[in-house]
Motif scaffolding. Structure first.
Motif, PDB file in Angstrom:
ATOM      1  N   SER A  39       0.246  79.134   8.934  1.00  6.75           N
ATOM      2  CA  SER A  39       0.219  80.755  10.379  1.00  6.75           C
ATOM      3  C   SER A  39       1.386  81.623   9.491  1.00  6.75           C
ATOM      4  CB  SER A  39       1.536  79.959  11.332  1.00  6.75           C
ATOM      5  OG  SER A  39       0.665  77.826  11.508  1.00  6.75           O
ATOM      6  N   ASP A  40       1.334  82.459  10.310  1.00  5.87           N
ATOM      7  CA  ASP A  40       2.038  83.792  10.391  1.00  5.87           C
ATOM      8  C   ASP A  40       2.948  84.048  11.318  1.00  5.87           C
ATOM      9  OD1 ASP A  40      -0.049  84.882  11.791  1.00  5.87           O
ATOM     10  OD2 ASP A  40      -1.342  85.493  10.254  1.00  5.87           O
ATOM     11  N   ARG A  41       2.693  85.175  11.236  1.00  7.93           N
ATOM     12  CA  ARG A  41       3.429  86.181  12.330  1.00  7.93           C
ATOM     13  C   ARG A  41       3.333  85.909  13.891  1.00  7.93           C
ATOM     14  NH1 ARG A  41       0.905  89.715  10.354  1.00  7.93           N
ATOM     15  NH2 ARG A  41       0.326  91.380  11.481  1.00  7.93           N
ATOM     16  N   THR A  42       1.850  86.539  13.573  1.00 10.91           N
ATOM     17  CA  THR A  42       1.086  85.928  15.090  1.00 10.91           C
ATOM     18  C   THR A  42       1.734  84.832  15.050  1.00 10.91           C
ATOM     19  OG1 THR A  42      -0.487  85.731  13.719  1.00 10.91           O
ATOM     20  CG2 THR A  42      -0.182  88.260  13.836  1.00 10.91           C
ATOM     21  N   GLN A  43       1.652  83.503  14.747  1.00 11.10           N
ATOM     22  CA  GLN A  43       1.558  82.368  15.925  1.00 11.10           C
ATOM     23  C   GLN A  43       2.526  82.261  16.998  1.00 11.10           C
ATOM     24  OE1 GLN A  43       3.464  79.408  12.957  1.00 11.10           O
ATOM     25  NE2 GLN A  43       4.416  78.119  15.395  1.00 11.10           N
ATOM     26  N   PHE A  44       3.250  82.875  17.289  1.00  8.30           N
ATOM     27  CA  PHE A  44       3.987  82.922  18.594  1.00  8.30           C
ATOM     28  C   PHE A  44       4.213  83.657  19.771  1.00  8.30           C
ATOM     29  CE2 PHE A  44       6.934  82.174  14.566  1.00  8.30           C
ATOM     30  CZ  PHE A  44       7.532  80.257  15.481  1.00  8.30           C
ATOM     31  N   ALA A  45       2.169  84.230  19.598  1.00  7.63           N
ATOM     32  CA  ALA A  45       2.208  85.083  20.826  1.00  7.63           C
ATOM     33  C   ALA A  45       1.959  84.366  22.519  1.00  7.63           C
ATOM     34  CB  ALA A  45       0.531  85.601  20.887  1.00  7.63           C
ATOM     35  N   THR A  46       2.059  82.975  22.667  1.00  4.56           N
ATOM     36  CA  THR A  46       2.412  82.484  23.404  1.00  4.56           C
ATOM     37  C   THR A  46       3.772  82.077  24.011  1.00  4.56           C
ATOM     38  OG1 THR A  46      -0.195  81.249  23.484  1.00  4.56           O
ATOM     39  CG2 THR A  46       0.953  80.771  25.061  1.00  4.56           C
TER      40      THR A  46
END
Length: 261
Positions: free
Chosen positions: A35-42
């Protein structure tokens, strides 16, 4: 209005991409192996007031620029501390999922003075404790991995829901980047060092995780001195997405910000 910054900062020898949102206690979000930094949107959406949530790109991930040399989980742990330095943070809470949880464990072991607390989500204390399916997934092409991920990440109910979009949690890498990432993952081993983790630790783990078996969570609970385990019954590897509300609520309680709304 809640701020939401995306930028790059020089941290050690790297130019690190990160997302920074909210105000309050600093919580560094450490993404998984693919993954990357955008994984945690939810998950970020559920963390709410009182938390400054910072996610970042590890080596060979997202927009971070790093030298084309091999590295280990320990190097990634030191990178994490370099990022704290670059952001002017003397200490932070860490939340790591999957391989990000491995990096967080090494950071807490190597740099205890920088880690206020530790949240370990769907992770393992040793690559050797993972299931054979991890090797199978790592050997797949990016496209095949996207197709296969749903069943490993989400329950049947989750796969039918709106949040089950595993392809969105996977980032595309060059073959060289993937080799370095996978080699680092295979080097993860901290079972004998868990007793040296002094930070208060919350372990959140799905009881039906098919990539990081639940036995690893039980071992971490036993060996980390100040650890508590929060099982998610029936949860698989993607609990930070499918059960994001539950995870966020437990994190807020653990960090002592629940009263902030």
């Amino acid at each position: 209005m809640t701020k939401h910054r995306q930028e790059t900062v020089r941290a050690g020898e790297l130019d690190v991409g990160f997302l920074d949102s909210g105000d309050g206690v600093p919580l560094l979000l450490v993404h998984g192996g693919e993954s990357d930094r955008t994984q945690f949107a939810t998950l970020r959406a559920g963390l709410g007031a009182g938390i400054r949530a910072i996610s970042y790109d590890q080596r060979d991930s997202g927009i971070t620029v790093n030298p084309p040399v091999p590295y280990t989980p320990e190097v990634l742990a030191d990178d994490l501390v370099d990022l704290l330095d670059a952001l002017g943070l003397a200490r932070a809470h860490l939340l790591g999922t999957s391989f990000g949880g491995a990096v967080a464990q090494h950071a807490a072991r190597r740099h205890p003075e920088r880690v206020a607390s530790l949240v370990l989500v769907a992770t393992t204390p040793s690559y050797a404790m993972g299931s054979a399916a991890i090797d199978e997934l790592l050997e797949m092409s990016h496209e095949d991995r996207q197709q296969a991920a749903a069943d490993y990440f989400f329950t049947p109910e989750g796969q039918a829901g709106q949040r089950a979009r595993p392809a969105g949690t996977l980032t595309r890498r060059t073959p060289e980047q993937s080799v370095r990432r996978h080699d680092a993952a295979r080097r993860h081993e901290i079972r004998d060092g868990l007793g040296g983790i002094t930070a208060p630790t919350l372990i959140v783990h799905g009881t039906q995780d098919r990539l990081a078996p639940y036995e690893g969570a039980l071992l971490m609970e036993r060996r980390i001195p100040n650890a508590e385990l929060c099982p998610i019954e029936g949860g698989r590897h993607g609990i930070a997405v499918e059960f994001a509300d539950t995870v966020a609520h437990r994190v807020r309680e653990f960090l002592g910000v629940e009263g902030h709304g």
